[in-house]
Design a protein around this motif. Structure first.
Motif, short mmCIF file in Angstrom:
data_model
loop_
_atom_site.label_atom_id
_atom_site.label_comp_id
_atom_site.label_asym_id
_atom_site.label_seq_id
_atom_site.Cartn_x
_atom_site.Cartn_y
_atom_site.Cartn_z
N GLU A 34 0.82 -1.22 0.00
CA GLU A 34 0.00 0.00 0.00
C GLU A 34 0.85 1.27 0.00
O GLU A 34 0.37 2.35 -0.30
CB GLU A 34 -0.92 0.01 1.23
CG GLU A 34 -1.95 -1.11 1.17
CD GLU A 34 -2.96 -1.01 2.29
OE1 GLU A 34 -2.80 -0.16 3.19
OE2 GLU A 34 -3.92 -1.80 2.27
N LEU A 35 2.10 1.12 0.40
CA LEU A 35 3.02 2.27 0.41
C LEU A 35 4.10 2.03 -0.65
O LEU A 35 4.68 0.94 -0.70
CB LEU A 35 3.67 2.40 1.80
CG LEU A 35 4.79 3.42 1.96
CD1 LEU A 35 4.29 4.85 1.72
CD2 LEU A 35 5.41 3.33 3.36
N LEU A 36 4.32 3.05 -1.48
CA LEU A 36 5.33 2.94 -2.54
C LEU A 36 6.42 3.99 -2.30
O LEU A 36 6.10 5.17 -2.09
CB LEU A 36 4.67 3.17 -3.90
CG LEU A 36 5.58 3.35 -5.11
CD1 LEU A 36 6.43 2.10 -5.37
CD2 LEU A 36 4.76 3.68 -6.36
N ILE A 37 7.67 3.55 -2.34
CA ILE A 37 8.79 4.49 -2.18
C ILE A 37 9.53 4.56 -3.51
O ILE A 37 10.00 3.55 -4.03
CB ILE A 37 9.74 4.00 -1.07
CG1 ILE A 37 9.00 3.97 0.27
CG2 ILE A 37 10.98 4.90 -0.99
CD1 ILE A 37 9.81 3.36 1.41
N ILE A 38 9.60 5.78 -4.05
CA ILE A 38 10.34 5.98 -5.31
C ILE A 38 11.51 6.90 -5.02
O ILE A 38 11.33 8.09 -4.73
CB ILE A 38 9.44 6.58 -6.41
CG1 ILE A 38 8.19 5.71 -6.61
CG2 ILE A 38 10.22 6.69 -7.72
CD1 ILE A 38 7.28 6.16 -7.72
N GLY A 39 12.70 6.34 -5.05
CA GLY A 39 13.91 7.13 -4.81
C GLY A 39 14.66 7.32 -6.11
O GLY A 39 14.06 7.43 -7.19
N GLN A 40 15.99 7.31 -6.03
CA GLN A 40 16.80 7.66 -7.19
C GLN A 40 17.36 6.40 -7.87
O GLN A 40 16.77 5.90 -8.82
CB GLN A 40 17.91 8.59 -6.73
CG GLN A 40 18.62 9.27 -7.87
CD GLN A 40 19.36 10.51 -7.41
OE1 GLN A 40 18.82 11.33 -6.67
NE2 GLN A 40 20.60 10.65 -7.83
N ALA A 41 18.45 5.89 -7.35
CA ALA A 41 19.06 4.67 -7.91
C ALA A 41 19.96 4.10 -6.82
O ALA A 41 20.42 4.84 -5.94
CB ALA A 41 19.88 5.00 -9.16
N PRO A 42 20.24 2.80 -6.86
CA PRO A 42 21.09 2.22 -5.82
C PRO A 42 22.50 2.83 -5.83
O PRO A 42 23.02 3.20 -6.88
CB PRO A 42 21.18 0.74 -6.23
CG PRO A 42 20.05 0.52 -7.16
CD PRO A 42 19.77 1.81 -7.83
#
Ligand code: SF4
Length: 195
Positions: A34-42
């Motif tokens: 239900e929670l989505l985390i969109i960051g940058q790149a590893p």
């Protein structure tokens, strides 16, 4: 539509980009999340371990979310889909930007298979550039600080934050309202909608 598990196998076999350490896609997704985390790149540490946010940025992020590792890595709750899934290499100042081909190729099919996402955390400008819509005072050229200041424009569906990297320590010191105002509101949202 192929099932998520098969799509994830395709993503994990992806070799579209030429990368200094080779491809190693790091992401997590489950239909129940239900929670989505969109960051940058590893970064390199995440590349080495294959575990997303397994580094100082991740420690700070879990502190922001007030989440223990066990909950954070429960993919039935939290999906982790960065703007690129592999380590992009070093640039002049820090890591290179996430190659745009990654989100262009994979985000839409992945998100189609995550029907239960109710809250998306957009960490840093790359994720925000892709997912925010603009109206009112801000446009796509607005700074990260302006975006975060106007967090209520997109909440509670999208939450706009800086990347929790140690490189942003100075930003956090200069903008104490973020920890005083935005984080408590986000934690309250998590508590009421996700726990
Ligand atoms: S960054 Fe994305 S598009 Fe590039 S090789 Fe890795 S998974 Fe494929």
């Amino acid at each position: 539509m192929i099932p998520l598990i098969d799509l994830l196998a395709d993503v994990r076999a992806c070799t579209r980009c030429e990368l200094p350490l080779g491809p190693r896609p790091v992401l997590r997704a489950h239909e129940d999340a239900e929670l989505l985390i969109i960051g940058q790149a590893p970064g390199t540490r995440v590349h080495e371990t294959g575990i997303p946010w397994n580094d100082p940025s991740g420690n700070r992020l879990r502190e922001w979310l007030q989440m223990e590792r066990e909950e954070f890595y429960d993919e039935r709750k939290v999906a982790i889909i960065p703007m690129a899934f592999c380590y992009p290499g070093k640039g002049k100042s820090g890591d290179l930007p996430p190659p745009s081909v990654c989100s262009e190729t994979w985000h839409e099919p992945l998100l189609e298979r995550l029907p239960n996402i109710r809250t998306t955390l957009l960490l840093g400008k790359y994720a925000q550039d892709r997912y925010l819509s603009w109206d009112g005072e801000l446009d796509a050229k607005s700074s990260l600080t302006e975006r975060v200041r106007h967090w209520q424009t997109w909440a509670p569906e999208y939450w706009v934050m800086p990347h929790p990297s140690p490189r942003n320590q100075l930003w956090l010191r200069r903008n104490p309202w973020f920890e005083a105002e935005v984080l408590p509101a986000f934690r309250e949202h998590l508590q009421s909608r996700h726990r």
